[in-house]
Motif scaffolding. Structure first.
Motif, short mmCIF file in Angstrom:
data_model
loop_
_atom_site.label_atom_id
_atom_site.label_comp_id
_atom_site.label_asym_id
_atom_site.label_seq_id
_atom_site.Cartn_x
_atom_site.Cartn_y
_atom_site.Cartn_z
N ARG A 111 -13.47 -30.25 -12.78
CA ARG A 111 -13.10 -30.53 -11.39
C ARG A 111 -14.20 -29.97 -10.48
O ARG A 111 -14.02 -29.00 -9.75
N THR A 112 -15.33 -30.61 -10.54
CA THR A 112 -16.54 -30.10 -9.89
C THR A 112 -16.42 -30.03 -8.37
O THR A 112 -17.10 -29.22 -7.74
N ASN A 113 -15.57 -30.87 -7.78
CA ASN A 113 -15.46 -30.89 -6.32
C ASN A 113 -14.79 -29.64 -5.76
O ASN A 113 -14.98 -29.30 -4.60
N ILE A 114 -14.01 -28.92 -6.59
CA ILE A 114 -13.37 -27.70 -6.08
C ILE A 114 -13.64 -26.46 -6.94
O ILE A 114 -13.51 -25.34 -6.45
N SER A 115 -14.02 -26.64 -8.20
CA SER A 115 -14.22 -25.47 -9.07
C SER A 115 -15.38 -24.59 -8.61
O SER A 115 -15.39 -23.38 -8.86
N LYS A 116 -16.34 -25.16 -7.92
CA LYS A 116 -17.48 -24.36 -7.45
C LYS A 116 -17.11 -23.40 -6.34
O LYS A 116 -17.86 -22.47 -6.03
N PHE A 117 -15.92 -23.59 -5.73
CA PHE A 117 -15.50 -22.72 -4.64
C PHE A 117 -14.61 -21.57 -5.12
O PHE A 117 -14.38 -20.62 -4.38
N SER A 118 -14.11 -21.65 -6.33
CA SER A 118 -13.30 -20.57 -6.90
C SER A 118 -12.91 -20.91 -8.33
O SER A 118 -12.72 -22.09 -8.67
N GLN A 119 -12.78 -19.88 -9.16
CA GLN A 119 -12.31 -20.07 -10.53
C GLN A 119 -10.78 -20.08 -10.62
O GLN A 119 -10.21 -20.37 -11.67
N MET A 120 -10.13 -19.77 -9.53
CA MET A 120 -8.66 -19.77 -9.49
C MET A 120 -8.13 -21.18 -9.78
O MET A 120 -8.60 -22.17 -9.21
N ASN A 121 -7.15 -21.28 -10.66
CA ASN A 121 -6.57 -22.57 -10.97
C ASN A 121 -5.73 -23.09 -9.80
O ASN A 121 -5.25 -22.32 -8.97
N VAL A 122 -5.56 -24.40 -9.75
CA VAL A 122 -4.63 -24.97 -8.79
C VAL A 122 -3.22 -24.52 -9.15
O VAL A 122 -2.92 -24.17 -10.30
N GLY A 123 -2.33 -24.53 -8.18
CA GLY A 123 -0.96 -24.08 -8.41
C GLY A 123 -0.01 -24.68 -7.39
O GLY A 123 -0.44 -25.37 -6.45
N ILE A 124 1.26 -24.43 -7.58
CA ILE A 124 2.26 -25.00 -6.67
C ILE A 124 3.49 -24.09 -6.67
O ILE A 124 3.77 -23.40 -7.64
N HIS A 125 4.21 -24.11 -5.56
CA HIS A 125 5.42 -23.28 -5.47
C HIS A 125 6.61 -23.93 -6.18
O HIS A 125 7.35 -23.26 -6.91
N TYR A 126 6.78 -25.25 -5.99
CA TYR A 126 7.94 -25.94 -6.57
C TYR A 126 7.51 -27.26 -7.21
O TYR A 126 6.60 -27.94 -6.73
N ILE A 127 8.20 -27.59 -8.31
CA ILE A 127 8.07 -28.90 -8.93
C ILE A 127 9.45 -29.56 -8.92
O ILE A 127 10.46 -28.93 -9.23
N VAL A 128 9.48 -30.84 -8.57
CA VAL A 128 10.73 -31.62 -8.64
C VAL A 128 10.53 -32.70 -9.70
O VAL A 128 9.66 -33.57 -9.58
N ASP A 129 11.36 -32.61 -10.75
CA ASP A 129 11.26 -33.58 -11.85
C ASP A 129 11.91 -34.90 -11.43
O ASP A 129 12.61 -34.99 -10.41
N LYS A 130 11.72 -35.92 -12.25
CA LYS A 130 12.18 -37.26 -11.90
C LYS A 130 13.70 -37.36 -11.78
O LYS A 130 14.22 -38.21 -11.06
N ASP A 131 14.43 -36.46 -12.48
CA ASP A 131 15.89 -36.47 -12.37
C ASP A 131 16.38 -35.62 -11.21
O ASP A 131 17.60 -35.46 -11.02
N GLY A 132 15.48 -35.06 -10.42
CA GLY A 132 15.85 -34.24 -9.27
C GLY A 132 15.90 -32.76 -9.54
O GLY A 132 16.09 -31.97 -8.61
N SER A 133 15.73 -32.33 -10.79
CA SER A 133 15.73 -30.91 -11.12
C SER A 133 14.56 -30.21 -10.42
O SER A 133 13.45 -30.75 -10.37
N ILE A 134 14.83 -29.02 -9.90
CA ILE A 134 13.82 -28.28 -9.14
C ILE A 134 13.40 -27.04 -9.93
O ILE A 134 14.25 -26.30 -10.43
#
Length: 246
Positions: A111-134
C-alpha cells in the motif's frame, strides 16, 4: 339553624378545597405526561448486541502514538472529542478476512500510497457484518487509521461488502442504531460522512482536516456510496430525530 348553616358551609369549604386539590393534581399529571412525550422525542438508548474483537496491543498503541505525532503533531493515541462518524465498506468480502486484516500491527508495504507515511496498520472502531451483527475492534477513545486527515476527530464504521450493491438492509438498520448510540455517548458528534465524501473540500467537515505532512492528502474513495449514506441520513432523521452535517 345557625349550626346547620355552619355545617353546610364547612362541608362546602372542604368540598371546594378537595375539588381545587384534584384539579391541581390533574394539571401536574398532564404536565408530567407532556414532559414525558417531549422526552420521547429525544434519542433513547438503543439496545443491541455488540461483540468485541480486540485488535489492540502495546505495539499497535505505540505505532498509533507515533502516527499521531508524525501526522497530527500530538504524541497521543487518545480520541478525546470525536466530531465525525465516517462510514465505509470493506471491499474485503467476509468478516473473518476483514478482522484478520485489521489485527495486523503494521501496514502492508504494497500500500505504497499510505505506507510511506506510517508503519501503523489501518484500523476501524466498528464492523457491521452483512446480517447486521456489530463488532467492536477499537475503543471509541482510541484513534484508528481509516481516513487520511480525519482520524484525530472521527469514529469509523466498516460494512462488510465488496461494493455498494453488496450492502444489505440489515447493515443499514444496524448503522442507524449504532450511530444513534454513538451520538448519545458522544454529544459532540456533528458530522456524518461517507468515505466517498471525505475528500470534498466544499463540505463543512473538511475544515477539520489536519496533516503535518502536506503531501499526505485524501484521495477519492467509492464507499459506501451516495444511496447508502442518503438512506442512512434519512432513517436517522425519521427514527431518531438526528440530523448531522456533512
Amino acid at each position: 339553624m345557625n349550626d346547620y348553616l355552619t355545617t353546610i358551609l364547612s362541608i362546602n369549604s372542604r368540598s371546594s378545597l378537595l375539588f381545587i386539590l384534584l384539579v391541581f393534581i390533574s394539571v401536574l399529571s398532564n404536565c408530567d405526561n407532556a414532559s414525558g412525550q417531549q422526552e420521547k422525542k429525544v434519542v433513547s438508548t438503543v439496545d443491541f448486541a455488540v461483540d468485541t474483537i480486540p485488535t489492540l496491543n502495546a505495539t499497535k498503541l505505540e505505532l498509533t502514538k507515533q502516527y499521531c505525532l508524525e501526522n497530527y503533531g500530538v504524541a497521543s493515541y487518545k480520541l478525546d472529542s470525536p466530531k465525525i462518524v465516517l462510514v465505509h465498506f470493506t471491499v474485503i468480502p467476509t468478516l473473518e478476512e476483514t478482522v484478520e486484516y485489521f489485527q495486523k500491527d503494521s501496514i502492508e508495504s504494497s500500500r505504497t500510497n499510505i505506507s510511506k507515511f506510517s508503519q501503523m496498520n489501518v484500523g476501524i472502531h466498528y464492523i457491521v457484518d452483512k446480517d447486521g451483527s456489530i463488532y467492536k475492534l477499537v475503543p471509541d477513545t482510541v484513534i484508528a487509521r481509516h481516513a487520511i486527515g480525519f482520524n484525530h476527530v472521527s469514529i469509523g464504521i466498516e460494512n462488510i461488502a465488496k461494493d455498494a450493491a453488496d450492502l444489505t438492509p440489515a447493515q443499514l438498520e444496524s448503522n442507524v442504531k449504532l450511530i444513534a448510540v454513538l451520538k448519545e455517548r458522544n454529544p459532540g458528534l456533528e458530522y456524518l460522512v461517507g468515505h466517498h465524501e471525505y475528500n470534498d473540500i466544499s463540505l463543512a467537515h473538511y475544515k477539520l482536516f489536519l496533516a503535518v505532512d502536506e503531501s499526505y492528502k485524501p484521495h477519492n474513495k467509492p464507499d459506501p456510496g451516495p444511496k447508502f449514506i442518503a438512506d442512512l441520513r434519512e432513517k436517522l432523521k425519521a427514527e431518531h430525530n438526528l440530523t448531522f452535517m456533512k
